[in-house]
Design an enzyme around this catalytic site. Structure first.
Site, PDB file in Angstrom:
ATOM      1  N   GLU A   1      -2.180  -5.794 -19.027  1.00  0.00           N
ATOM      2  CA  GLU A   1      -2.243  -5.109 -20.312  1.00  0.00           C
ATOM      3  C   GLU A   1      -1.097  -5.592 -21.189  1.00  0.00           C
ATOM      4  O   GLU A   1      -0.748  -4.965 -22.175  1.00  0.00           O
ATOM      5  CB  GLU A   1      -2.238  -3.599 -20.126  1.00  0.00           C
ATOM      6  CG  GLU A   1      -1.097  -3.042 -19.316  1.00  0.00           C
ATOM      7  CD  GLU A   1      -1.148  -1.535 -19.206  1.00  0.00           C
ATOM      8  OE1 GLU A   1      -1.138  -0.876 -20.244  1.00  0.00           O
ATOM      9  OE2 GLU A   1      -1.191  -1.035 -18.067  1.00  0.00           O
TER      10      GLU A   1
ATOM     11  N   CYS B   1      -3.455   0.138 -16.303  1.00  0.00           N
ATOM     12  CA  CYS B   1      -2.981  -0.230 -14.958  1.00  0.00           C
ATOM     13  C   CYS B   1      -4.122  -0.373 -13.954  1.00  0.00           C
ATOM     14  O   CYS B   1      -3.925  -0.914 -12.866  1.00  0.00           O
ATOM     15  CB  CYS B   1      -2.005   0.810 -14.436  1.00  0.00           C
ATOM     16  SG  CYS B   1      -0.610   1.044 -15.510  1.00  0.00           S
TER      17      CYS B   1
ATOM     18  N   HIS C   1      -0.614   4.418  -7.372  1.00  0.00           N
ATOM     19  CA  HIS C   1      -0.102   3.777  -8.585  1.00  0.00           C
ATOM     20  C   HIS C   1       1.247   4.424  -8.894  1.00  0.00           C
ATOM     21  O   HIS C   1       1.361   5.657  -8.878  1.00  0.00           O
ATOM     22  CB  HIS C   1      -1.095   3.981  -9.742  1.00  0.00           C
ATOM     23  CG  HIS C   1      -0.514   3.614 -11.065  1.00  0.00           C
ATOM     24  ND1 HIS C   1      -0.022   2.352 -11.327  1.00  0.00           N
ATOM     25  CD2 HIS C   1      -0.297   4.344 -12.196  1.00  0.00           C
ATOM     26  CE1 HIS C   1       0.450   2.319 -12.558  1.00  0.00           C
ATOM     27  NE2 HIS C   1       0.297   3.504 -13.108  1.00  0.00           N
TER      28      HIS C   1
HETATM   29  P1  HMG Z   1      10.903  13.487 -19.440  1.00  0.00           P
HETATM   30  O1  HMG Z   1       9.859  14.346 -20.041  1.00  0.00           O
HETATM   31  O2  HMG Z   1      12.092  13.150 -20.244  1.00  0.00           O
HETATM   32  O3  HMG Z   1      11.386  14.032 -18.040  1.00  0.00           O
HETATM   33  O4  HMG Z   1      10.236  12.112 -19.019  1.00  0.00           O
HETATM   34  P2  HMG Z   1      11.222  15.493 -17.415  1.00  0.00           P
HETATM   35  O5  HMG Z   1      11.996  16.458 -18.227  1.00  0.00           O
HETATM   36  O6  HMG Z   1       9.760  15.785 -17.140  1.00  0.00           O
HETATM   37  O7  HMG Z   1      12.001  15.240 -16.051  1.00  0.00           O
HETATM   38  C1  HMG Z   1      11.502  14.355 -15.119  1.00  0.00           C
HETATM   39  C2  HMG Z   1      11.838  14.928 -13.738  1.00  0.00           C
HETATM   40  O8  HMG Z   1      13.249  14.878 -13.553  1.00  0.00           O
HETATM   41  C3  HMG Z   1      11.444  16.393 -13.589  1.00  0.00           C
HETATM   42  O9  HMG Z   1      10.995  16.544 -12.265  1.00  0.00           O
HETATM   43  C4  HMG Z   1      12.751  17.115 -13.793  1.00  0.00           C
HETATM   44  O10 HMG Z   1      12.806  18.399 -13.168  1.00  0.00           O
HETATM   45  C5  HMG Z   1      13.708  16.159 -13.149  1.00  0.00           C
HETATM   46  P3  HMG Z   1       9.675  17.432 -11.966  1.00  0.00           P
HETATM   47  O11 HMG Z   1       9.971  18.787 -12.480  1.00  0.00           O
HETATM   48  O12 HMG Z   1       8.552  16.773 -12.745  1.00  0.00           O
HETATM   49  O13 HMG Z   1       9.507  17.319 -10.485  1.00  0.00           O
HETATM   50  N1  HMG Z   1      15.101  16.292 -13.588  1.00  0.00           N
HETATM   51  C6  HMG Z   1      16.152  16.216 -12.751  1.00  0.00           C
HETATM   52  N2  HMG Z   1      16.216  16.034 -11.417  1.00  0.00           N
HETATM   53  C7  HMG Z   1      17.458  15.995 -10.844  1.00  0.00           C
HETATM   54  N3  HMG Z   1      18.606  16.123 -11.560  1.00  0.00           N
HETATM   55  C8  HMG Z   1      18.581  16.313 -12.897  1.00  0.00           C
HETATM   56  C9  HMG Z   1      17.307  16.363 -13.545  1.00  0.00           C
HETATM   57  N4  HMG Z   1      16.911  16.515 -14.840  1.00  0.00           N
HETATM   58  C10 HMG Z   1      15.553  16.478 -14.840  1.00  0.00           C
HETATM   59  N5  HMG Z   1      19.708  16.429 -13.579  1.00  0.00           N
HETATM   60  C11 HMG Z   1       8.144  11.140 -18.302  1.00  0.00           C
HETATM   61  C12 HMG Z   1       9.354  11.965 -17.899  1.00  0.00           C
HETATM   62  C13 HMG Z   1       7.384  10.712 -17.053  1.00  0.00           C
HETATM   63  C14 HMG Z   1       7.221  11.992 -19.185  1.00  0.00           C
HETATM   64  C15 HMG Z   1       8.634   9.902 -19.103  1.00  0.00           C
HETATM   65  O14 HMG Z   1       9.447   9.091 -18.285  1.00  0.00           O
HETATM   66  C16 HMG Z   1       7.519   9.054 -19.663  1.00  0.00           C
HETATM   67  O15 HMG Z   1       6.982   9.320 -20.737  1.00  0.00           O
HETATM   68  N6  HMG Z   1       7.143   7.957 -18.925  1.00  0.00           N
HETATM   69  C17 HMG Z   1       6.106   7.043 -19.353  1.00  0.00           C
HETATM   70  C18 HMG Z   1       4.710   7.584 -19.062  1.00  0.00           C
HETATM   71  C19 HMG Z   1       4.425   7.663 -17.585  1.00  0.00           C
HETATM   72  O16 HMG Z   1       5.053   7.031 -16.762  1.00  0.00           O
HETATM   73  N7  HMG Z   1       3.394   8.463 -17.228  1.00  0.00           N
HETATM   74  C20 HMG Z   1       2.957   8.575 -15.849  1.00  0.00           C
HETATM   75  C21 HMG Z   1       1.469   8.870 -15.704  1.00  0.00           C
HETATM   76  S1  HMG Z   1       0.468   7.796 -16.712  1.00  0.00           S
HETATM   77  C22 HMG Z   1       0.382   6.315 -15.803  1.00  0.00           C
HETATM   78  O17 HMG Z   1       0.745   6.261 -14.668  1.00  0.00           O
HETATM   79  C23 HMG Z   1      -0.166   5.131 -16.517  1.00  0.00           C
HETATM   80  C24 HMG Z   1       0.875   4.092 -16.916  1.00  0.00           C
HETATM   81  O18 HMG Z   1       1.327   3.390 -15.781  1.00  0.00           O
HETATM   82  C25 HMG Z   1       0.271   3.122 -17.949  1.00  0.00           C
HETATM   83  C26 HMG Z   1      -1.064   2.470 -17.647  1.00  0.00           C
HETATM   84  O19 HMG Z   1      -1.965   2.983 -17.026  1.00  0.00           O
HETATM   85  O20 HMG Z   1      -1.219   1.363 -18.166  1.00  0.00           O
HETATM   86  C27 HMG Z   1       2.099   4.712 -17.581  1.00  0.00           C
END
Ligand code: HMG
Length: 390
Positions: free
Chosen positions: A79, A111, A233
């Site tokens: 992609e 992906c 994935h």
């Molecule tokens: P965010 O919203 O800033 O993070 O970004 P958050 O607030 O959800 O925190 C993440 C985790 O860290 C949470 O854990 C927090 O609790 C924890 P959870 O509650 O979910 O278990 N946390 C901490 N842990 C320890 N110590 C601390 C601390 N602070 C927080 N101090 C988000 C997270 C994934 C949304 C962001 O990184 C993002 O937008 N990423 C890109 C999109 C993505 O990866 N999506 C995944 C699914 S889609 C997919 O897989 C397709 C893709 O590969 C593309 C394709 O298909 O082509 C992306």
């Protein structure tokens, strides 16, 4: 007669940014990235490395000792497309010196494209011993600087030889599917960085994992106990734990035993923790990691694989690890690749991120960075020029 992955080789760029450095720069606790997301480093592709060079660099070790004449199909899933018309696979086909009596095409569905390529290749190679398909998966994950997606950036490629009577993993005919038109992550043609509704995308990933799994169970009649390990994935590695918990809950395992989750997924996470998201290659990077690192002999055992592509398309499928599989692994090569990368300083990462290659086709020559055997030399008269790295 079985069909599946005969050999597999992983490659990533020779540069990375440690995520404690990024956390410090962004004023975020490193634990959020390390424990919350499950990521420690992100691979950074230098200007002279793109999906073509990464894919060709991944494939080169598989073809070093011959066997090119057997290849009659090259499927390139990405992609991070480099041209609206010409298949990236044709550049790789040229670099690798593959036979002209060959079909070459590029595939896309975020992906999931890598899994589509693998399943198509397996179907086309079924019952044709002696012939091979080369499946190439390669991507560079880019989000806006200082966005929530930034720490999940990364890059990598996996090349797979697919054939009848495979030596690594025989793919089983049953699969579970889920397709749905939605906008969780996308990249319009006018942008270099993906747009994403991050938390929504994570929710969609997890619910489609449940749906694809339910479809697989309905079609195969198998249960969660029929699997030795699971590969997911991995946009960030912690999502594997969350996804596996969903499958256990669907199987009525309340409360979920964290040790059971670790046993099922942990051995497949180490490479992705070090590279970040490699989109189409992610799942197969995890598979390479599991096969390279699992102490238990997996011969004859069933692996479950979950592939997700935003937009969205999901598939759960399975494969049986083949007798003698350890003899065809590239374990030392993979470990050396990860161990011998160059660490970037924050400003070097940002300089690479911000480097703008001319979009008007104007002649351009790239400085030489560390790459594998192939590099992207520059652009001349609107044509990309690839070459052997010196
Ligand atoms: P965010 O919203 O800033 O993070 O970004 P958050 O607030 O959800 O925190 C993440 C985790 O860290 C949470 O854990 C927090 O609790 C924890 P959870 O509650 O979910 O278990 N946390 C901490 N842990 C320890 N110590 C601390 C601390 N602070 C927080 N101090 C988000 C997270 C994934 C949304 C962001 O990184 C993002 O937008 N990423 C890109 C999109 C993505 O990866 N999506 C995944 C699914 S889609 C997919 O897989 C397709 C893709 O590969 C593309 C394709 O298909 O082509 C992306």
């Amino acid at each position: 007669m079985t069909t599946g992955i005969d050999r597999l080789s992983f490659y990533t760029s020779r540069y990375y940014l440690p995520l404690d450095v990024l956390a410090n720069q962004r004023g975020v606790e490193y634990e959020k990235f390390r424990t919350g997301l499950g990521q420690e480093r992100m691979g950074v592709a230098p200007p002279d490395e793109d999906v073509v060079t990464m894919a060709a660099n991944a494939a080169e070790p598989l073809l070093r000792d011959g066997g090119k004449d057997e290849i009659e199909l090259v499927l390139f899933a990405t992609e991070t497309g480099i041209d609206q018309s010409k298949a990236a696979g044709l550049f790789a086909h040229g670099l690798l010196g593959l036979p002209s009596t060959c079909r070459v095409v590029e595939l896309k569905e975020a992906c999931y494209g890598g899994t589509a390529a693998l399943q198509l290749a397996a179907a086309m190679m079924a019952g044709r011993p002696g012939r091979k398909a080369l499946v190439l998966t390669a991507d560079i994950a880019r989000y806006d600087l200082a966005s929530p997606g930034e720490p999940t950036q990364g890059c990598g490629a996996v090349a797979m030889l697919v054939s009848a009577n495979p030596r690594l993993l025989a793919i089983e005919p049953e699969c579970g599917l889920h397709a749905e038109d939605l906008m969780d992550f996308w990249r319009p043609n006018y942008r270099d960085e993906a747009l994403v509704d991050g938390r929504y995308s994570t929710r969609v990933y997890l619910t489609t994992a449940e749906k694809a799994w339910a479809d697989y169970v309905a079609r195969s009649g198998r249960s969660i106990d029929d699997f030795a390990r699971f590969c997911y994935h991995l946009p960030f590695t912690n999502i594997a734990r969350k996804a596996h918990e969903r499958l256990l809950k669907a199987a009525g395992r309340h409360p979920v035993d964290p040790q059971q989750v670790e046993h099922a997924v942990a051995e497949g996470l180490a490479y992705n923790r070090q590279t970040g998201n490699s989109y189409t290659a992610c799942l197969y990077e995890s598979l390479a990691c599991l096969l390279d690192g699992c102490q238990e002999n997996l011969e004859g055992r069933r692996l479950g694989l979950f592939s997700y592509g935003s937009g969205c398309m999901a598939e759960f499928f399975s494969g049986i690890v083949q007798p003698g599989y350890r003899q065809v692994l590239l374990t030392e090569h993979h470990r050396r690749l990860l161990a011998e990368r160059t660490e970037l300083k924050y400003h070097e990462y940002e300089d690479i991120f911000n480097l703008k290659v001319p979009r008007d086709g104007w002649n351009y020559v790239f400085a030489q960075y560390r790459t594998g055997p192939f590099r992207f030399g520059g652009i001349e008269g609107h044509k990309r020029r690839y070459e052997r790295a010196t």
